[in-house]
Motif scaffolding. Sequence first.
Motif, PDB file in Angstrom:
ATOM      1  N   ASN A 281     -35.679  28.980  -2.002  1.00 36.49           N
ATOM      2  CA  ASN A 281     -36.932  29.378  -2.649  1.00 36.49           C
ATOM      3  C   ASN A 281     -37.719  30.350  -1.771  1.00 36.49           C
ATOM      4  O   ASN A 281     -38.250  31.350  -2.258  1.00 36.49           O
ATOM      5  N   PHE A 282     -37.800  30.067  -0.471  1.00 33.11           N
ATOM      6  CA  PHE A 282     -38.509  30.965   0.442  1.00 33.11           C
ATOM      7  C   PHE A 282     -37.839  32.337   0.524  1.00 33.11           C
ATOM      8  O   PHE A 282     -38.521  33.354   0.642  1.00 33.11           O
ATOM      9  N   ARG A 283     -36.532  32.377   0.464  1.00 36.18           N
ATOM     10  CA  ARG A 283     -35.831  33.680   0.463  1.00 36.18           C
ATOM     11  C   ARG A 283     -36.240  34.511  -0.752  1.00 36.18           C
ATOM     12  O   ARG A 283     -36.457  35.718  -0.649  1.00 36.18           O
ATOM     13  N   THR A 284     -36.325  33.862  -1.885  1.00 36.18           N
ATOM     14  CA  THR A 284     -36.761  34.556  -3.099  1.00 36.18           C
ATOM     15  C   THR A 284     -38.202  35.035  -2.954  1.00 36.18           C
ATOM     16  O   THR A 284     -38.528  36.172  -3.310  1.00 36.18           O
ATOM     17  N   LEU A 285     -39.055  34.174  -2.430  1.00 34.64           N
ATOM     18  CA  LEU A 285     -40.466  34.528  -2.272  1.00 34.64           C
ATOM     19  C   LEU A 285     -40.647  35.705  -1.313  1.00 34.64           C
ATOM     20  O   LEU A 285     -41.391  36.645  -1.612  1.00 34.64           O
ATOM     21  N   VAL A 286     -39.986  35.680  -0.166  1.00 36.51           N
ATOM     22  CA  VAL A 286     -40.183  36.746   0.819  1.00 36.51           C
ATOM     23  C   VAL A 286     -39.641  38.078   0.303  1.00 36.51           C
ATOM     24  O   VAL A 286     -40.214  39.137   0.589  1.00 36.51           O
ATOM     25  N   LYS A 287     -38.593  38.029  -0.474  1.00 34.84           N
ATOM     26  CA  LYS A 287     -38.074  39.271  -1.072  1.00 34.84           C
ATOM     27  C   LYS A 287     -39.129  39.884  -2.003  1.00 34.84           C
ATOM     28  O   LYS A 287     -39.406  41.088  -1.951  1.00 34.84           O
ATOM     29  N   LYS A 288     -39.717  39.075  -2.859  1.00 32.43           N
ATOM     30  CA  LYS A 288     -40.749  39.562  -3.786  1.00 32.43           C
ATOM     31  C   LYS A 288     -41.993  40.001  -3.017  1.00 32.43           C
ATOM     32  O   LYS A 288     -42.612  41.013  -3.344  1.00 32.43           O
ATOM     33  N   GLU A 289     -42.368  39.256  -1.988  1.00 34.06           N
ATOM     34  CA  GLU A 289     -43.529  39.636  -1.180  1.00 34.06           C
ATOM     35  C   GLU A 289     -43.327  41.014  -0.546  1.00 34.06           C
ATOM     36  O   GLU A 289     -44.255  41.827  -0.518  1.00 34.06           O
ATOM     37  N   ARG A 290     -42.123  41.284  -0.071  1.00 33.86           N
ATOM     38  CA  ARG A 290     -41.836  42.604   0.521  1.00 33.86           C
ATOM     39  C   ARG A 290     -41.905  43.713  -0.535  1.00 33.86           C
ATOM     40  O   ARG A 290     -42.407  44.799  -0.256  1.00 33.86           O
ATOM     41  N   GLU A 291     -41.383  43.443  -1.720  1.00 30.81           N
ATOM     42  CA  GLU A 291     -41.463  44.429  -2.806  1.00 30.81           C
ATOM     43  C   GLU A 291     -42.922  44.740  -3.143  1.00 30.81           C
ATOM     44  O   GLU A 291     -43.295  45.903  -3.322  1.00 30.81           O
ATOM     45  N   ILE A 292     -43.735  43.697  -3.216  1.00 24.06           N
ATOM     46  CA  ILE A 292     -45.152  43.885  -3.537  1.00 24.06           C
ATOM     47  C   ILE A 292     -45.864  44.612  -2.401  1.00 24.06           C
ATOM     48  O   ILE A 292     -46.709  45.480  -2.654  1.00 24.06           O
ATOM     49  N   LEU A 293     -45.517  44.304  -1.170  1.00 27.72           N
ATOM     50  CA  LEU A 293     -46.114  44.991  -0.018  1.00 27.72           C
ATOM     51  C   LEU A 293     -45.873  46.494  -0.110  1.00 27.72           C
ATOM     52  O   LEU A 293     -46.800  47.290   0.061  1.00 27.72           O
ATOM     53  N   THR A 294     -44.654  46.887  -0.419  1.00 31.32           N
ATOM     54  CA  THR A 294     -44.315  48.309  -0.548  1.00 31.32           C
ATOM     55  C   THR A 294     -45.095  48.945  -1.691  1.00 31.32           C
ATOM     56  O   THR A 294     -45.664  50.030  -1.534  1.00 31.32           O
ATOM     57  N   LEU A 295     -45.131  48.281  -2.826  1.00 28.43           N
ATOM     58  CA  LEU A 295     -45.858  48.792  -3.984  1.00 28.43           C
ATOM     59  C   LEU A 295     -47.358  48.879  -3.698  1.00 28.43           C
ATOM     60  O   LEU A 295     -48.016  49.863  -4.051  1.00 28.43           O
ATOM     61  N   ALA A 296     -47.905  47.874  -3.024  1.00 22.09           N
ATOM     62  CA  ALA A 296     -49.333  47.870  -2.687  1.00 22.09           C
ATOM     63  C   ALA A 296     -49.669  49.001  -1.716  1.00 22.09           C
ATOM     64  O   ALA A 296     -50.715  49.647  -1.846  1.00 22.09           O
ATOM     65  N   ALA A 297     -48.793  49.255  -0.760  1.00 23.22           N
ATOM     66  CA  ALA A 297     -49.023  50.347   0.184  1.00 23.22           C
ATOM     67  C   ALA A 297     -49.034  51.680  -0.556  1.00 23.22           C
ATOM     68  O   ALA A 297     -49.886  52.544  -0.292  1.00 23.22           O
ATOM     69  N   ASP A 298     -48.125  51.835  -1.513  1.00 23.82           N
ATOM     70  CA  ASP A 298     -48.062  53.060  -2.316  1.00 23.82           C
ATOM     71  C   ASP A 298     -49.313  53.224  -3.188  1.00 23.82           C
ATOM     72  O   ASP A 298     -49.704  54.333  -3.533  1.00 23.82           O
ATOM     73  N   THR A 299     -49.938  52.110  -3.510  1.00 30.45           N
ATOM     74  CA  THR A 299     -51.137  52.110  -4.354  1.00 30.45           C
ATOM     75  C   THR A 299     -52.416  52.253  -3.518  1.00 30.45           C
ATOM     76  O   THR A 299     -53.503  52.371  -4.066  1.00 30.45           O
ATOM     77  N   ASN A 300     -52.270  52.231  -2.192  1.00 28.90           N
ATOM     78  CA  ASN A 300     -53.412  52.222  -1.266  1.00 28.90           C
ATOM     79  C   ASN A 300     -54.278  50.982  -1.469  1.00 28.90           C
ATOM     80  O   ASN A 300     -55.499  51.033  -1.323  1.00 28.90           O
TER      81      ASN A 300
END
Length: 155
Positions: A109-128
């Motif tokens: 479950n944590f592996r799934t969560l950290v993968k999604k968290e990283r995807e969101i981090l990248t998207l959030a950075a792109d969104t400023n």
Amino acid sequence: MKNLVGLDRGKAERLAVELNVLLADYEIFYQNLRGLHWNIKGKEFFELHAKFEELYKDAFVKIDEIAERILTLEAVPLHAYTDYLETTQIKEEKNVSDGTKGVEVVIDNFRTLVKKEREILTLAADTNDEGTVSLMSDYISETEKTLWMFNSYLK
């Protein structure tokens, strides 16, 4: 077009969609942890019973934080279990009582969560979107450390 907090509305909407996936993931993870906490048996009962409770309390806080971030981005957080089950990337677990199996569930479950968290981090950075970047950065650090600890437990 900007939203209330000054972010590009379209990018913020896309980010909210991904945050809703993470919200659904945390909701199912939370319920998995409750089941593990209630049903665990064996020599590690006291240790794992307490650890699973610690984790579900932490997940409960994160669920609220994620939902509030979605609202801050002017979107609507998912709030029905049917929506969570349709959206989540985490497998619903039932009747796990073995300690080793329970820890394996948590790691998965944590592996799934950290993968999604990283995807969101990248998207959030792109969104400023520094608010979401900060939130995801904190979650990733915590999740990675917890993954390491649970993996060490199984060795």
